[in-house]
Every structure is written in structure tokens, then in C-alpha cells.
Design an enzyme around this catalytic site. Structure first.
Site, PDB file in Angstrom:
ATOM      1  N   HIS A 113       0.861  -1.181   0.000  1.00 56.50           N
ATOM      2  CA  HIS A 113       0.000   0.000   0.000  1.00 56.50           C
ATOM      3  C   HIS A 113       0.906   1.243   0.000  1.00 56.50           C
ATOM      4  O   HIS A 113       1.978   1.231   0.610  1.00 56.50           O
ATOM      5  CB  HIS A 113      -0.843  -0.039   1.276  1.00 56.50           C
ATOM      6  CG  HIS A 113      -1.935   0.978   1.336  1.00 56.50           C
ATOM      7  ND1 HIS A 113      -1.718   2.289   1.687  1.00 56.50           N
ATOM      8  CD2 HIS A 113      -3.270   0.875   1.097  1.00 56.50           C
ATOM      9  CE1 HIS A 113      -2.872   2.946   1.667  1.00 56.50           C
ATOM     10  NE2 HIS A 113      -3.828   2.112   1.307  1.00 56.50           N
ATOM     11  N   ASP A 190       3.104  -3.796   8.165  1.00 57.72           N
ATOM     12  CA  ASP A 190       1.809  -3.147   7.973  1.00 57.72           C
ATOM     13  C   ASP A 190       0.739  -4.226   8.163  1.00 57.72           C
ATOM     14  O   ASP A 190       0.556  -5.094   7.311  1.00 57.72           O
ATOM     15  CB  ASP A 190       1.786  -2.557   6.553  1.00 57.72           C
ATOM     16  CG  ASP A 190       0.396  -2.112   6.115  1.00 57.72           C
ATOM     17  OD1 ASP A 190      -0.566  -2.297   6.867  1.00 57.72           O
ATOM     18  OD2 ASP A 190       0.300  -1.590   4.983  1.00 57.72           O
ATOM     19  N   GLN A 193      -4.422  -5.175   6.920  1.00 58.96           N
ATOM     20  CA  GLN A 193      -5.336  -6.191   6.361  1.00 58.96           C
ATOM     21  C   GLN A 193      -5.182  -7.552   7.052  1.00 58.96           C
ATOM     22  O   GLN A 193      -5.877  -8.499   6.673  1.00 58.96           O
ATOM     23  CB  GLN A 193      -5.094  -6.359   4.845  1.00 58.96           C
ATOM     24  CG  GLN A 193      -5.354  -5.110   4.035  1.00 58.96           C
ATOM     25  CD  GLN A 193      -6.821  -4.656   4.068  1.00 58.96           C
ATOM     26  OE1 GLN A 193      -7.716  -5.354   4.531  1.00 58.96           O
ATOM     27  NE2 GLN A 193      -7.054  -3.463   3.576  1.00 58.96           N
ATOM     28  N   LYS A 216     -10.772  -0.884  10.224  1.00 54.43           N
ATOM     29  CA  LYS A 216     -10.840  -2.107   9.418  1.00 54.43           C
ATOM     30  C   LYS A 216     -11.141  -3.327  10.299  1.00 54.43           C
ATOM     31  O   LYS A 216     -11.380  -4.418   9.799  1.00 54.43           O
ATOM     32  CB  LYS A 216      -9.534  -2.318   8.662  1.00 54.43           C
ATOM     33  CG  LYS A 216      -9.282  -1.189   7.644  1.00 54.43           C
ATOM     34  CD  LYS A 216      -8.101  -1.471   6.773  1.00 54.43           C
ATOM     35  CE  LYS A 216      -7.559  -0.234   6.118  1.00 54.43           C
ATOM     36  NZ  LYS A 216      -8.090  -0.013   4.780  1.00 54.43           N
ATOM     37  N   CYS A 353      -4.289   2.056  -4.085  1.00 52.48           N
ATOM     38  CA  CYS A 353      -3.120   2.676  -3.442  1.00 52.48           C
ATOM     39  C   CYS A 353      -1.895   1.791  -3.609  1.00 52.48           C
ATOM     40  O   CYS A 353      -1.073   1.684  -2.691  1.00 52.48           O
ATOM     41  CB  CYS A 353      -3.358   2.974  -1.971  1.00 52.48           C
ATOM     42  SG  CYS A 353      -4.732   4.080  -1.685  1.00 52.48           S
TER      43      CYS A 353
HETATM   44  N1  PMP Z   1      -1.945  -0.621   4.536  1.00 49.93           N
HETATM   45  C1  PMP Z   1      -2.841  -1.443   3.971  1.00 49.93           C
HETATM   46  C2  PMP Z   1      -2.407  -2.819   3.561  1.00 49.93           C
HETATM   47  C3  PMP Z   1      -4.155  -1.000   3.796  1.00 49.93           C
HETATM   48  O1  PMP Z   1      -5.053  -1.810   3.227  1.00 49.93           O
HETATM   49  C4  PMP Z   1      -4.520   0.303   4.216  1.00 49.93           C
HETATM   50  C5  PMP Z   1      -5.943   0.824   4.030  1.00 49.93           C
HETATM   51  N2  PMP Z   1      -6.429   0.728   2.706  1.00 49.93           N
HETATM   52  C6  PMP Z   1      -3.538   1.102   4.791  1.00 49.93           C
HETATM   53  C7  PMP Z   1      -2.281   0.606   4.953  1.00 49.93           C
HETATM   54  C8  PMP Z   1      -3.841   2.494   5.267  1.00 49.93           C
HETATM   55  O2  PMP Z   1      -4.706   2.446   6.344  1.00 49.93           O
HETATM   56  P1  PMP Z   1      -5.395   3.782   6.872  1.00 49.93           P
HETATM   57  O3  PMP Z   1      -5.998   4.462   5.676  1.00 49.93           O
HETATM   58  O4  PMP Z   1      -6.416   3.291   7.836  1.00 49.93           O
HETATM   59  O5  PMP Z   1      -4.322   4.611   7.505  1.00 49.93           O
END
Ligand code: PMP
Length: 396
Positions: A113, A190, A193, A216, A353
Site C-alpha cells: 500500500h 503493515d 489487512q 478495518k 493505493c
Molecule cells: N496498509 C494497507 C495494507 C491497507 O489496506 C490500508 C488501508 N487501505 C492502509 C495501509 C492504510 O490504512 P489507513 O488508511 O487506515 O491509515
């Protein structure tokens, strides 16, 4: 399905098939009730007031810190509250990164991401460290062997997702952690997920830092967590200065509160923390095995259903966690998502992203369907039927 009725969102939208839980999960009634009860009964600032209500609310706030710590298998002082995964990862890159990278190597993958990619790219540019990006194999994720082969004695930091958000690939964090530590480097994970779908015990995984988002995992938006090893958190400078993160302040100098409070300047997202506590209470009330089996069955049903449609390309593997990414030949992913939306099916289409991955796979985007503990067979079957209808509509 029993769990769906715990989520009032679905009663409010009986016509909607929600398959975008990887973007954000719906909230159980217990979380919504707890947020209301917080504002009705408990609203007071934390760590400041000298009256009973403020003490009681501070205690509730700190009890959630302990609850988060127990949930992911660390101690309470290892848990820093942030706005979300993005803020957690930026905090590590900005505050910890410069302490260790020198002219060494920062390793990440093309399938991360952006919030776990750009902070390291920028850190490398600021410090002159080498930025090594591991490429994906055909299925849309990196191979463990490629990760291990990229780690060298010059590797200072490795940053990667536990579960990726495009294909749901699950990484072997413990094996990677051992390899990173063997060369004296640090591992940043990270977990955005992973935490919603797997029991995660960070001390067992041996990650040095681990980030995730409340929204999430069925909690409120605007609250997240950074877990860090005590000694490393102690070395880091706070990024924000202000109330409640200090020890002593004089005209000439200031000293900081012990970890984790030195990273939590200003009034925190108290309601968010309380709501996160309610979300974790809800999640832990359900047996992990039953839940994981349920989610995995839904994903397999989806993969099988989609694979039977002419022209569908599936990314990821059968053991992917939480999400399935796919494309339909001759139909732009955005058009497919719009077609599905007209049938009240909510999926995500885009680069998720993760533009470097899309560039490598030479595709503009994918459609991603992602599940939560409330996803049932009817949701999956409606999506499969919707994609088949789209194939006929666009291609015949
Ligand atoms: N890392 C991953 C793997 C994600 O899926 C996401 C959310 N789409 C994020 C980071 C960012 O999370 P947040 O927008 O809650 O800061």
C-alpha cells in the site's frame, strides 16, 4: 447468518451487497452503542483532570490500551495510539528511520500500500540510503525466496505488509523477521489487512514495529495503533509536541513522558479508543477458527464462481486472506464496478493505493471484492451473477 444481524448497517441497506470491507468494515451495534454511551456518560479529557469523572475516563482509556496489548500479544507500554496505519508507518519512517538507515538499504516490495511505500521511498531520498523494491511474481505478490534473497548485510530496514490489500497475499513474517535480525536490521509490518482476519501475536512474529487501523477491525475511523519494541520506542523522538507528552518544560528545555505517551501529544481520539475497545471485545467474543473458516469459505466460493466466468483473470492464490482481485477481459475495471454498483453491489475498483504493482502487472486497475465476518453466500452469489451479467452486457 448470525453475525450479519449484529450490524445495523445491513438492516439500513437491505438492498446492498457490501464487499468492500478491506476499505473499511461496518460497525457492530455494540460499537455504536459504546460510542453513544461514551458521549452520554463518560465525556471528559484524559490524563489531565483532577476530578472523579476524568480519572474514570482515563482509566477506561488506558484499559483499552491493555486490551489492545493483550489482543496482539505485547505489553501496554508498547501500544501507541495513532490516527491509523498511515500515521503509524509515517511515525516509524520519520522518527526511527533516520536513526538506523545510514548509507545502508531499505527494502520493501512493489505490492505494498502507498502508506507503506512512500514513507520509505522518501526516507531513502532524504538520507541517501538505497531503496530496494522487490518485484512481484505473476500472481501479484512477491515470493518469500525473493524477499530472503534481497536481504543483505547492508539491510537496515525491511517494511512489508502482513497481508497485502490488493491480492490478500499472506507473508511469512516470522521467517522474514529472523532473516532481517540475522543481519542486524529491523522489520516494520503493515498489519492493516491482517488484524481483521487473523489472530496476530506480534511478539511471536518478532516484528520490531507493527501497525494497524481501528476502522478495518470493526472499530471507529480515526484511531489506529503502532506497536513497537520498548527500546526502539525509547530511542525515537516524538514528532508532535504539546500537552500530555511531556515530563518537564522550562524556557530552556523540555523532557518527554515515558513511552507510549510521548508520542500522543494533544487530546487523543478518546471516543475512537473507547470504540476500538468495544470492537475488540466484539471480535474476541467470536471464535477465531469458526470465523476464519467462514471467511475462507466465502473467498473460495468467490474465486470458484469468478473462475468459471469466461474472460475473468484472478490475482492472488486460493489461500489469499480477506480479498480477491480480478479483471474481466474487454471491460475497464471502473466500468465493471459502475455496472455492479447499478445492481447495488459495492466493490472497489482502482489501483488500491498500489500503483507500483499495477505498473509492474501492466494493468490500469483491478476490481477487488473483500469480505468481513458478516459476508454470506448470498453476497458472494450476487457478485458472481453480477460479473456474469456484465460479461454478457459488455461483450455480446
Ligand atoms: N496498509 C494497507 C495494507 C491497507 O489496506 C490500508 C488501508 N487501505 C492502509 C495501509 C492504510 O490504512 P489507513 O488508511 O487506515 O491509515
Amino acid at each position: 447468518m448470525a453475525w450479519k444481524s449484529d450490524f445495523p448497517f445491513f438492516a439500513a441497506h437491505p438492498e446492498l451487497t457490501y464487499l468492500d470491507s478491506a476499505a473499511t468494515a461496518q460497525k457492530p451495534q455494540a460499537v455504536i452503542d459504546r460510542l453513544t454511551a461514551y458521549y452520554v456518560n463518560d465525556n471528559a479529557n484524559v490524563h489531565r483532570g483532577l476530578y472523579q469523572l476524568a480519572y474514570a475516563t482515563t482509566e477506561k482509556f488506558e484499559t483499552v490500551r491493555q486490551q489492545v496489548a493483550d489482543f496482539v500479544g505485547v505489553a501496554a507500554h508498547n501500544v501507541v495510539f495513532t490516527r491509523g496505519t498511515t500515521e503509524s508507518l509515517n511515525l516509524v519512517a520519520t522518527s526511527f528511520g533516520p536513526l538506523v538507515v545510514g548509507d545502508g538499504e531499505i527494502v520493501t516490495t512493489v505490492a505494498e500500500h502507498h502508506s507503506n511505500f512512500i514513507p520509505w521511498q522518501q526516507l531513502a531520498q532524504r538520507t541517501g540510503a538505497t531503496f530496494k523494491v522487490i518485484r512481484a511474481r505473476e500472481n501479484g505478490d512477491v515470493a518469500l525466496a525473493d524477499v530472503l534473497a534481497t536481504i543483505t548485510p547492508k539491510t537496515k530496514l525491511v517494511a512489508l505488509a502482513h497481508v497485502t490489500n490488493v491480492t490478500g497475499a499472506l507473508r511469512d513474517i516470522r521467517t522474514i523477521a529472523d532473516a532481517v535480525h540475522a543481519v542486524g536490521g529491523y522489520l516494520v509490518v503493515d498489519g492493516a489487512q491482517a488484524v481483521p482476519h487473523l489472530p496476530v501475536k506480534i511478539a511471536d512474529l518478532k516484528a520490531d514495529f507493527y501497525a494497524f487501523s481501528g476502522h478495518k477491525v470493526y472499530g471507529p475511523t480515526g484511531i489506529g495503533v503502532l506497536v513497537g519494541r520498548t527500546q526502539l520506542l525509547e530511542q525515537m523522538l516524538p514528532l508532535q509536541f504539546g500537552g500530555e507528552m511531556i515530563d518537564q518544560v522550562s524556557i530552556d528545555e523540555s523532557t518527554w513522558a515515558p513511552v507510549p505517551l510521548k508520542f500522543e501529544a494533544g487530546t487523543p481520539n478518546i471516543a475512537g479508543v473507547i470504540g476500538l475497545g468495544a470492537a475488540l471485545t466484539y471480535v474476541t467474543s467470536i471464535d477465531w477458527d469458526t470465523r476464519q473458516q467462514q471467511e475462507q469459505q466465502m473467498l473460495l466460493r468467490l474465486r470458484r464462481g469468478l473462475a468459471a466466468i469466461i474472460g475473468v483473470t484472478l490475482y492472488g492464490d486460493d489461500d489469499s486472506v480477506g480479498a480477491v482481485s480480478f479483471n474481466l477481459a474487454g471491460v475497464h475495471p471502473h466500468d465493471l464496478a459502475t455496472f455492479l454498483d447499478e445492481q447495488n453491489i459495492a466493490v472497489r475498483a482502482g489501483h488500491h493505493c498500489a500503483q507500483p504493482l499495477m505498473l509492474q502487472l501492466k494493468i490500469p486497475a483491478t476490481v477487488r471484492a473483500s469480505v468481513g465476518l458478516y459476508t454470506d453466500e448470498a453476497d458472494i452469489d450476487r457478485l458472481v451473477a453480477g460479473v456474469e451479467a456484465a460479461r454478457r452486457f459488455f461483450n455480446e
